[in-house]
Design an enzyme around this catalytic site. Structure first.
Site, PDB file in Angstrom:
ATOM      1  N   GLY A 123       5.869  -5.404   1.223  1.00  0.00           N
ATOM      2  CA  GLY A 123       4.700  -4.748   0.621  1.00  0.00           C
ATOM      3  C   GLY A 123       4.964  -4.111  -0.730  1.00  0.00           C
ATOM      4  O   GLY A 123       4.018  -3.745  -1.433  1.00  0.00           O
ATOM      5  N   GLY A 126       2.883  -1.658  -3.042  1.00  0.00           N
ATOM      6  CA  GLY A 126       1.693  -1.437  -2.240  1.00  0.00           C
ATOM      7  C   GLY A 126       0.350  -1.793  -2.873  1.00  0.00           C
ATOM      8  O   GLY A 126      -0.676  -1.272  -2.447  1.00  0.00           O
ATOM      9  N   LYS A 128      -1.223  -4.750  -2.654  1.00  0.00           N
ATOM     10  CA  LYS A 128      -2.032  -5.443  -1.640  1.00  0.00           C
ATOM     11  C   LYS A 128      -2.349  -4.492  -0.479  1.00  0.00           C
ATOM     12  O   LYS A 128      -3.426  -4.565   0.108  1.00  0.00           O
ATOM     13  CB  LYS A 128      -1.315  -6.711  -1.158  1.00  0.00           C
ATOM     14  CG  LYS A 128      -1.254  -7.770  -2.259  1.00  0.00           C
ATOM     15  CD  LYS A 128      -0.689  -9.084  -1.765  1.00  0.00           C
ATOM     16  CE  LYS A 128      -0.608 -10.095  -2.895  1.00  0.00           C
ATOM     17  NZ  LYS A 128       0.413  -9.757  -3.907  1.00  0.00           N
ATOM     18  N   ASP A 143       8.985  -2.760   3.553  1.00  0.00           N
ATOM     19  CA  ASP A 143       9.771  -3.298   2.445  1.00  0.00           C
ATOM     20  C   ASP A 143      11.232  -2.896   2.613  1.00  0.00           C
ATOM     21  O   ASP A 143      11.546  -1.891   3.249  1.00  0.00           O
ATOM     22  CB  ASP A 143       9.243  -2.786   1.096  1.00  0.00           C
ATOM     23  CG  ASP A 143       9.649  -3.692  -0.067  1.00  0.00           C
ATOM     24  OD1 ASP A 143       8.832  -4.556  -0.463  1.00  0.00           O
ATOM     25  OD2 ASP A 143      10.787  -3.551  -0.563  1.00  0.00           O
ATOM     26  N   CYS A 238       4.115 -15.577  -5.537  1.00  0.00           N
ATOM     27  CA  CYS A 238       3.552 -15.738  -6.886  1.00  0.00           C
ATOM     28  C   CYS A 238       4.408 -16.731  -7.661  1.00  0.00           C
ATOM     29  O   CYS A 238       4.840 -16.476  -8.776  1.00  0.00           O
ATOM     30  CB  CYS A 238       3.430 -14.398  -7.606  1.00  0.00           C
ATOM     31  SG  CYS A 238       4.981 -13.508  -7.797  1.00  0.00           S
TER      32      CYS A 238
HETATM   33  C1  SAM Z   1       6.257 -10.036  -4.288  1.00  0.00           C
HETATM   34  S1  SAM Z   1       6.950  -8.469  -4.075  1.00  0.00           S
HETATM   35  C2  SAM Z   1       5.717  -7.664  -3.144  1.00  0.00           C
HETATM   36  C3  SAM Z   1       4.489  -7.245  -3.874  1.00  0.00           C
HETATM   37  C4  SAM Z   1       3.529  -6.485  -2.978  1.00  0.00           C
HETATM   38  N1  SAM Z   1       3.160  -7.270  -1.811  1.00  0.00           N
HETATM   39  C5  SAM Z   1       2.275  -6.068  -3.718  1.00  0.00           C
HETATM   40  O1  SAM Z   1       1.263  -6.778  -3.680  1.00  0.00           O
HETATM   41  O2  SAM Z   1       2.316  -5.011  -4.375  1.00  0.00           O
HETATM   42  C6  SAM Z   1       8.199  -8.788  -2.882  1.00  0.00           C
HETATM   43  C7  SAM Z   1       8.837  -7.589  -2.232  1.00  0.00           C
HETATM   44  O3  SAM Z   1       9.795  -8.075  -1.288  1.00  0.00           O
HETATM   45  C8  SAM Z   1      10.752  -7.066  -1.114  1.00  0.00           C
HETATM   46  N2  SAM Z   1      11.923  -7.665  -0.425  1.00  0.00           N
HETATM   47  C9  SAM Z   1      12.893  -8.433  -0.952  1.00  0.00           C
HETATM   48  N3  SAM Z   1      13.784  -8.807   0.008  1.00  0.00           N
HETATM   49  C10 SAM Z   1      13.345  -8.248   1.158  1.00  0.00           C
HETATM   50  C11 SAM Z   1      13.828  -8.232   2.496  1.00  0.00           C
HETATM   51  N4  SAM Z   1      14.950  -8.889   2.830  1.00  0.00           N
HETATM   52  N5  SAM Z   1      13.146  -7.534   3.435  1.00  0.00           N
HETATM   53  C12 SAM Z   1      12.015  -6.859   3.101  1.00  0.00           C
HETATM   54  N6  SAM Z   1      11.485  -6.842   1.855  1.00  0.00           N
HETATM   55  C13 SAM Z   1      12.147  -7.515   0.890  1.00  0.00           C
HETATM   56  C14 SAM Z   1      11.011  -6.571  -2.513  1.00  0.00           C
HETATM   57  O4  SAM Z   1      11.546  -5.256  -2.487  1.00  0.00           O
HETATM   58  C15 SAM Z   1       9.603  -6.637  -3.128  1.00  0.00           C
HETATM   59  O5  SAM Z   1       8.990  -5.372  -3.081  1.00  0.00           O
END
Ligand code: SAM
Length: 298
Positions: A123, A126, A128, A143, A238
């Protein structure tokens, strides 16, 4: 800085959009968008317009300050601001949230979430989660990076919304009750967001794409395990590479007969089919996302 990076290549300053990204990456755009690839790349190398999700009060407040608000897809408005966003009344009163329409399409792909429990996996800060809470969902955002929860909490406070937060590495199973709706907005290479991150075209490598696809492939089954019987799982990235989108989901479906791909509802942004999901088409300031909607057998 971004304006310079948009025009720069590893060898200097490029002549046209296809010449501005490495050949292997241009080829991935051609695979995704066929004849439209050059137009897509040209659009992705233009600056990001400001897209805002606004309440009616927010629209009125911006217009009364002299900003110009034009309706756009997924109910997101394209805005020419009269002053910096954070100095607008709409932003400080929590009536405005920046979000690209393609990003909101991932949330809308879940369908009607009002009153339902939603797990917002990966997330981040945050954005979304905020949109889900605006739609009346009871959100738990997960996250790996705890610091991101602080940013998300502050933003939700500004918007007058609430969510719960968990810090967890989603390459491992998460012990919470299954939910009727799960969104995995997985970490990715960002190849669909070159307009806001133009440095990606210089630093991205084929190995990095494969590495990201491996990580996404580890996270998706753990997300799926959190979907209640009959529930909905949306997987989004994305990025427009086949490895991070259609191939991750196709591999998952091969091993998980309890899940089936469904058509993605509520899509107002331009899109093309991509294996078990869709790719939004980066044109007119829209970012490139892969979105798949999967249903768990009841
Ligand atoms: C595409 S971004 C998320 C954007 C968010 N959904 C939004 O709309 O604001 C991907 C997220 O995955 C998290 N992430 C990366 N590896 C991860 C893991 N192994 N477990 C959980 N979260 C992870 C990153 O910290 C990052 O915040």
């Amino acid at each position: 800085m971004n304006a310079v990076l948009r025009r720069v290549t590893l060898d200097g300053v490029a002549a046209g959009p296809e010449a501005e990204v490495p050949a292997w990456l241009a080829e991935l755009y051609r695979r995704a968008y066929g004849d439209a690839a050059e137009r897509v790349l040209a659009d992705l190398l233009e600056p990001q317009p400001l897209w805002l999700s606004l309440s009616d009060e927010g629209v009125r407040a911006l217009e009364s300050e002299g900003s110009v608000v034009k309706g756009g897809p997924q109910g997101v408005d394209r805005v020419s601001l009269e002053r910096p966003l954070r100095q607008t009344a709409a932003y400080s009163r929590g009536q405005a949230q920046p979000i690209n329409p393609a990003s909101l399409a991932c949330v809308d792909a879940l369908g009607d979430v009002a009153g339902a429990r939603v797990l917002d996996l990966a997330g981040g800060a945050g954005v979304k989660a905020a949109m889900l809470a605006t739609r009346g969902a009871k959100v738990t955002s997960v996250d790996l990076v705890g610091a991101k929860h602080e940013a998300a909490r502050a933003n939700l406070r500004r918007l007058g919304l609430k969510a719960d937060f968990l810090t967890h590495d989603l390459t491992r199973p998460l012990a919470v009750d299954p939910a009727p709706f799960v969104l995995l907005d997985a970490p990715c290479t960002g190849s669909g967001t070159l307009r806001s991150h133009p440095e990606i075209k210089l630093r991205l490598t084929p190995d990095a794409v494969d590495e990201m696809a491996r990580l996404q492939g580890q996270m998706l089954p753990n997300a799926a395990a959190l979907v209640a019987p009959g529930g909905t799982l949306v997987y989004s990235v994305c990025s427009v590479t086949p490895q991070e989108g259609p191939e991750v989901v196709a591999r998952f479906l091969e091993t998980q007969p309890g899940f089936a791909a469904e058509s993605v509802p509520g899509l107002e942004v331009p899109h093309v089919p991509a294996g078990p999901g869709v790719l939004t088409v980066p044109e007119g300031g829209i970012d490139g996302f892969f979105i798949a909607r999967l249903r768990r057998q009841a």
